[in-house]
Motif scaffolding. Structure first.
Motif, PDB file in Angstrom:
ATOM      1  N   SER A  63       0.826  -1.212   0.000  1.00 45.75           N
ATOM      2  CA  SER A  63       0.000   0.000   0.000  1.00 45.75           C
ATOM      3  C   SER A  63       0.861   1.264   0.000  1.00 45.75           C
ATOM      4  CB  SER A  63      -0.940   0.006   1.203  1.00 45.75           C
ATOM      5  OG  SER A  63      -0.214  -0.001   2.409  1.00 45.75           O
ATOM      6  N   THR A  64       2.055   1.189   0.594  1.00 54.19           N
ATOM      7  CA  THR A  64       2.951   2.344   0.642  1.00 54.19           C
ATOM      8  C   THR A  64       3.567   2.663  -0.719  1.00 54.19           C
ATOM      9  OG1 THR A  64       4.750   0.898   1.330  1.00 54.19           O
ATOM     10  CG2 THR A  64       3.525   2.027   3.075  1.00 54.19           C
ATOM     11  N   GLU A  65       3.389   1.774  -1.692  1.00 49.77           N
ATOM     12  CA  GLU A  65       3.923   1.979  -3.042  1.00 49.77           C
ATOM     13  C   GLU A  65       2.861   2.515  -4.001  1.00 49.77           C
ATOM     14  OE1 GLU A  65       7.056  -1.664  -2.317  1.00 49.77           O
ATOM     15  OE2 GLU A  65       5.226  -2.058  -3.439  1.00 49.77           O
ATOM     16  N   LEU A  66       1.632   2.649  -3.503  1.00 51.04           N
ATOM     17  CA  LEU A  66       0.529   3.160  -4.315  1.00 51.04           C
ATOM     18  C   LEU A  66       0.411   4.666  -4.154  1.00 51.04           C
ATOM     19  CD1 LEU A  66      -2.205   0.479  -3.549  1.00 51.04           C
ATOM     20  CD2 LEU A  66      -0.603   0.561  -5.476  1.00 51.04           C
ATOM     21  N   VAL A  67       0.044   5.329  -5.233  1.00 51.23           N
ATOM     22  CA  VAL A  67      -0.122   6.780  -5.229  1.00 51.23           C
ATOM     23  C   VAL A  67      -1.385   7.148  -5.986  1.00 51.23           C
ATOM     24  CG1 VAL A  67       2.350   7.260  -5.085  1.00 51.23           C
ATOM     25  CG2 VAL A  67       1.266   7.088  -7.321  1.00 51.23           C
ATOM     26  N   MET A  68      -1.836   8.362  -5.757  1.00 51.01           N
ATOM     27  CA  MET A  68      -2.940   8.886  -6.551  1.00 51.01           C
ATOM     28  C   MET A  68      -2.459  10.145  -7.250  1.00 51.01           C
ATOM     29  SD  MET A  68      -5.491  10.553  -3.721  1.00 51.01           S
ATOM     30  CE  MET A  68      -6.370  11.473  -4.953  1.00 51.01           C
ATOM     31  N   ASN A  69      -3.146  10.479  -8.322  1.00 53.73           N
ATOM     32  CA  ASN A  69      -2.835  11.670  -9.092  1.00 53.73           C
ATOM     33  C   ASN A  69      -4.167  12.339  -9.397  1.00 53.73           C
ATOM     34  OD1 ASN A  69      -2.320  13.530 -11.153  1.00 53.73           O
ATOM     35  ND2 ASN A  69      -0.680  12.294 -12.024  1.00 53.73           N
ATOM     36  N   LYS A  70      -4.395  13.518  -8.852  1.00 55.08           N
ATOM     37  CA  LYS A  70      -5.682  14.197  -9.029  1.00 55.08           C
ATOM     38  C   LYS A  70      -5.969  14.518 -10.492  1.00 55.08           C
ATOM     39  CE  LYS A  70      -6.020  16.019  -4.422  1.00 55.08           C
ATOM     40  NZ  LYS A  70      -6.355  17.095  -3.547  1.00 55.08           N
ATOM     41  N   ASP A  71      -4.932  14.526 -11.328  1.00 54.11           N
ATOM     42  CA  ASP A  71      -5.122  14.793 -12.750  1.00 54.11           C
ATOM     43  C   ASP A  71      -5.579  13.548 -13.509  1.00 54.11           C
ATOM     44  OD1 ASP A  71      -4.307  17.417 -12.366  1.00 54.11           O
ATOM     45  OD2 ASP A  71      -2.211  16.947 -12.804  1.00 54.11           O
ATOM     46  N   LYS A  72      -5.514  12.388 -12.873  1.00 52.89           N
ATOM     47  CA  LYS A  72      -5.903  11.132 -13.513  1.00 52.89           C
ATOM     48  C   LYS A  72      -7.030  10.494 -12.712  1.00 52.89           C
ATOM     49  CE  LYS A  72      -1.717   9.776 -15.925  1.00 52.89           C
ATOM     50  NZ  LYS A  72      -2.229   9.353 -17.198  1.00 52.89           N
TER      51      LYS A  72
END
Length: 129
Positions: A63-72
């Motif tokens: 889970s610590t390797e997951l990210v979000m991008n508000k542009d996607k």
């Protein structure tokens, strides 16, 4: 192009998504990238846990390797340098078999981890189940 499927199993007498499998095949992943972004499109190609091949070299994504991008919107990302750093630490442990990055054929991610990362900016449960 990676093939995305989801394993389902019963939880509290309901069939629920448990793991996302991102299968790219042996030697077909570009480890030089910083991020990859995966769409969360449902319904998913459904697999049962028994359908997963035992001889497929898989790597769990933390889970610590997951990210979000508000542009996607509708996507979550995987930070590849963090994954590689963890792999390098694993290689130093006594009971980990020797392998190369090119040997890894698919990523396995817990659905709960994906839901958490996608709900971070909304502070609500993600409803795509």
């Amino acid at each position: 192009m990676a093939k995305i499927s989801v394993t389902y199993d019963y939880f509290n007498d309901m069939l629920c998504p448990m793991h996302m499998l991102i299968h790219f095949g042996k030697g077909n992943f570009d480890w030089s990238k910083n991020y990859i972004y995966i769409p969360v499109n449902s319904p998913f190609k459904r697999k049962r846990a028994e359908d997963i091949l035992d001889d497929t070299f898989s790597l769990s994504v933390a889970s610590t390797e997951l990210v979000m991008n508000k542009d996607k919107e509708g996507y979550f990302g995987i930070h590849i340098p963090t994954v590689k750093s963890r792999i390098n630490k694993l290689r130093g442990e006594a009971f980990v078999p020797h392998f190369q990055l090119e040997d890894i054929e698919q990523f396995v991610i817990q659905i709960g981890d994906i839901e958490e990362i996608l709900a971070m900016d909304k502070n609500v449960q993600y409803t795509w189940r």
